[in-house]
Design a protein around this motif. Sequence first.
Motif, PDB file in Angstrom:
ATOM      1  N   GLY A  49       0.830  -1.205   0.000  1.00 55.40           N
ATOM      2  CA  GLY A  49       0.000   0.000   0.000  1.00 55.40           C
ATOM      3  C   GLY A  49       0.855   1.243   0.000  1.00 55.40           C
ATOM      4  N   GLY A  50       0.197   2.379   0.207  1.00 52.87           N
ATOM      5  CA  GLY A  50       0.877   3.656   0.109  1.00 52.87           C
ATOM      6  C   GLY A  50       1.844   3.916   1.247  1.00 52.87           C
ATOM      7  N   ASN A  57       5.973   4.560   0.951  1.00 59.59           N
ATOM      8  CA  ASN A  57       6.733   5.688   1.493  1.00 59.59           C
ATOM      9  C   ASN A  57       7.795   5.229   2.484  1.00 59.59           C
ATOM     10  OD1 ASN A  57       5.421   7.617  -0.063  1.00 59.59           O
ATOM     11  ND2 ASN A  57       3.742   7.804   1.397  1.00 59.59           N
ATOM     12  N   TYR A  86      -0.031  14.289   3.454  1.00 58.22           N
ATOM     13  CA  TYR A  86      -0.441  12.978   3.986  1.00 58.22           C
ATOM     14  C   TYR A  86       0.384  11.905   3.293  1.00 58.22           C
ATOM     15  CZ  TYR A  86      -3.357   9.119   5.573  1.00 58.22           C
ATOM     16  OH  TYR A  86      -3.808   7.970   6.181  1.00 58.22           O
ATOM     17  N   GLY A 133       0.614   8.592   4.913  1.00 50.56           N
ATOM     18  CA  GLY A 133       0.258   7.288   5.452  1.00 50.56           C
ATOM     19  C   GLY A 133       0.413   7.263   6.953  1.00 50.56           C
ATOM     20  N   ASP A 135       5.281  11.578  -3.726  1.00 54.92           N
ATOM     21  CA  ASP A 135       4.277  10.632  -3.238  1.00 54.92           C
ATOM     22  C   ASP A 135       3.114  10.667  -4.223  1.00 54.92           C
ATOM     23  OD1 ASP A 135       2.224   9.291  -2.073  1.00 54.92           O
ATOM     24  OD2 ASP A 135       2.536  10.096  -0.062  1.00 54.92           O
ATOM     25  N   VAL A 174       0.893   8.354  -4.620  1.00 53.89           N
ATOM     26  CA  VAL A 174      -0.061   7.311  -4.228  1.00 53.89           C
ATOM     27  C   VAL A 174      -1.460   7.621  -4.779  1.00 53.89           C
ATOM     28  CG1 VAL A 174      -1.233   6.316  -2.212  1.00 53.89           C
ATOM     29  CG2 VAL A 174       1.268   6.460  -2.273  1.00 53.89           C
ATOM     30  N   VAL A 175      -1.855   8.908  -4.741  1.00 55.11           N
ATOM     31  CA  VAL A 175      -3.154   9.290  -5.299  1.00 55.11           C
ATOM     32  C   VAL A 175      -3.005   9.751  -6.754  1.00 55.11           C
ATOM     33  CG1 VAL A 175      -5.046  10.960  -5.149  1.00 55.11           C
ATOM     34  CG2 VAL A 175      -4.158   9.893  -3.068  1.00 55.11           C
TER      35      VAL A 175
HETATM   36  C1  LIG Z   1      -0.705  10.627  -0.817  1.00 50.03           C
HETATM   37  C2  LIG Z   1      -0.875   9.404   0.021  1.00 50.03           C
HETATM   38  N1  LIG Z   1       0.214   8.736   0.427  1.00 50.03           N
HETATM   39  C3  LIG Z   1       0.123   7.629   1.188  1.00 50.03           C
HETATM   40  C4  LIG Z   1      -1.101   7.134   1.575  1.00 50.03           C
HETATM   41  C5  LIG Z   1      -1.177   5.917   2.424  1.00 50.03           C
HETATM   42  O1  LIG Z   1      -1.614   4.831   1.697  1.00 50.03           O
HETATM   43  P1  LIG Z   1      -2.164   3.519   2.440  1.00 50.03           P
HETATM   44  O2  LIG Z   1      -3.400   3.927   3.156  1.00 50.03           O
HETATM   45  O3  LIG Z   1      -2.395   2.560   1.301  1.00 50.03           O
HETATM   46  O4  LIG Z   1      -1.095   3.047   3.349  1.00 50.03           O
HETATM   47  C6  LIG Z   1      -2.261   7.790   1.164  1.00 50.03           C
HETATM   48  C7  LIG Z   1      -3.583   7.279   1.540  1.00 50.03           C
HETATM   49  O5  LIG Z   1      -4.611   7.890   1.319  1.00 50.03           O
HETATM   50  C8  LIG Z   1      -2.149   8.967   0.389  1.00 50.03           C
HETATM   51  O6  LIG Z   1      -3.229   9.662   0.015  1.00 50.03           O
END
Ligand SMILES: Cc1ncc(COP(=O)(O)O)c(C=O)c1O
Length: 455
Positions: A120-121, A125, A154, A156, A260, A262-263
């Motif tokens: 996951g995110g 990171n 954000y 995580g 990052d 992730v989004v």
């Molecule tokens: C920009 C960003 N990085 C990291 C994360 C963390 O990801 P995870 O919830 O899959 O660990 C999120 C979760 O919304 C996020 O928006």
Amino acid sequence: MDDQAAVNFLKENNARHYWHPMADPKASETDPPLILTKGDGFQVWDVDGKPYLDLMGGLWNVNVGHNRTEVKDAIIAQMDQLSYHNTFAGLANAPSIELSVKLTDMMAPEGMDKVMFGSGGSDANETAFKLARQYWKLMDQAEKVKVFSLKNGYHGMQFGALSASGGIVWRRAYEPLMPGFFQIDNPDPYRNPWTDDGQELGRICAGILDREIQHQGPGTVAAFIAEPIQGAGGMIIPPDNFWPLVREVCDKHDVLLIADEVVTGFGRSGALFGSRGWGVKPDIMCLAKGINSGYVPLGATAFNARVAAAWERDHPLATIMHGYTYAGHPLACAAAVANLDIVISENLTANAGLVGAHFLGRLEELKDRHQVIGDVRGKGLMLAIEFVKDRTTKEPFAPNDPFIKALGPACLERGALVRVQGHRMVLSPPLIFTNEAVDEAFEALDGAIAAVAPN
Ligand SMILES: Cc1ncc(COP(=O)(O)O)c(C=O)c1O
């Protein structure tokens, strides 16, 4: 159990043994969650059979939509072959190798060369932070360990990721966090103490990063991490010049730049990657969510050739003493390969840009119609509405204001599943969303705000 008995069982037992993330357990009893049982395309259904437009897109991740045959078939086909084995030293599996090739191809313009997988995110990171520190040790600059990030960012919830995250509300219950993590002011065009001029704001905030690195000593700073667009912090879109200036600051002080994504990765902002949208090549890119639309948990961290080169050195610390049981999970990677094929073949990045522009236009209309809206903003299918008590002072509603508390339920009543975060509503539907669906969402949001807004 008949059907109704099964539904009642779920409703009665939700709060009995089960604590939800980001929720006060007491609230789960008095204010029970919506129990979802089905999804298809950009719609989901609750346990009572009521349909909703999924304006959360799962959690900003179900980019290709729910219930896609191609992704399900890929998972089942892989399950028939090998559901799981580890990828620690000495072992590999086919889909994770295939995915590493696909990802580095997609990120070739950014120069990404190597990938590591996680679930996951936050994992993505954590991997970035640990390998950034290891990089500098391999480069014989062992004092470069600090990680800088932005207030309101954000990244995580694990300790490293949380230590980089800049929202007080996420941090307070778990402090003290990790040493060596520092946040600087983020460029927020709607709320900042300096200027209404975007370019000026970009220069000011990049200047703060520059001075803080200078102040603490470039020889102590390993990396700077930020989201190309701050998502969970409220869809804060930085001025165009911010990321290019940040790249210059990082280069000046020999600090690794971590995006990052992730989004923003895989099309959500209307560019295939958020960094690409800003015209910037990071050193490390963190990916999750849209990588496989959430069908099976997956994250990835990508490294450019400059970073990767450090591991070619003959050094006693060169082994990557980091990894997870589920790194390179075959089902997650097979889902990702099928998912990314859809993202490309259906050109979902372009769709996010076009439908997002239409959505933003409709949000502007909402702002014209409702005084409680102070700001609307969006890039691609990352959009937000900011609610204020007074447009001149920009005083936000408190998170427990009756209006704010009533907003989510009022939207649900009208068939729209939204995320209300404090005084903001963030909108991130699947990238297959259509203009017609936006118009339907507009009616639901307009009706909900009219029904519960004060006055
Ligand atoms: C920009 C960003 N990085 C990291 C994360 C963390 O990801 P995870 O919830 O899959 O660990 C999120 C979760 O919304 C996020 O928006």
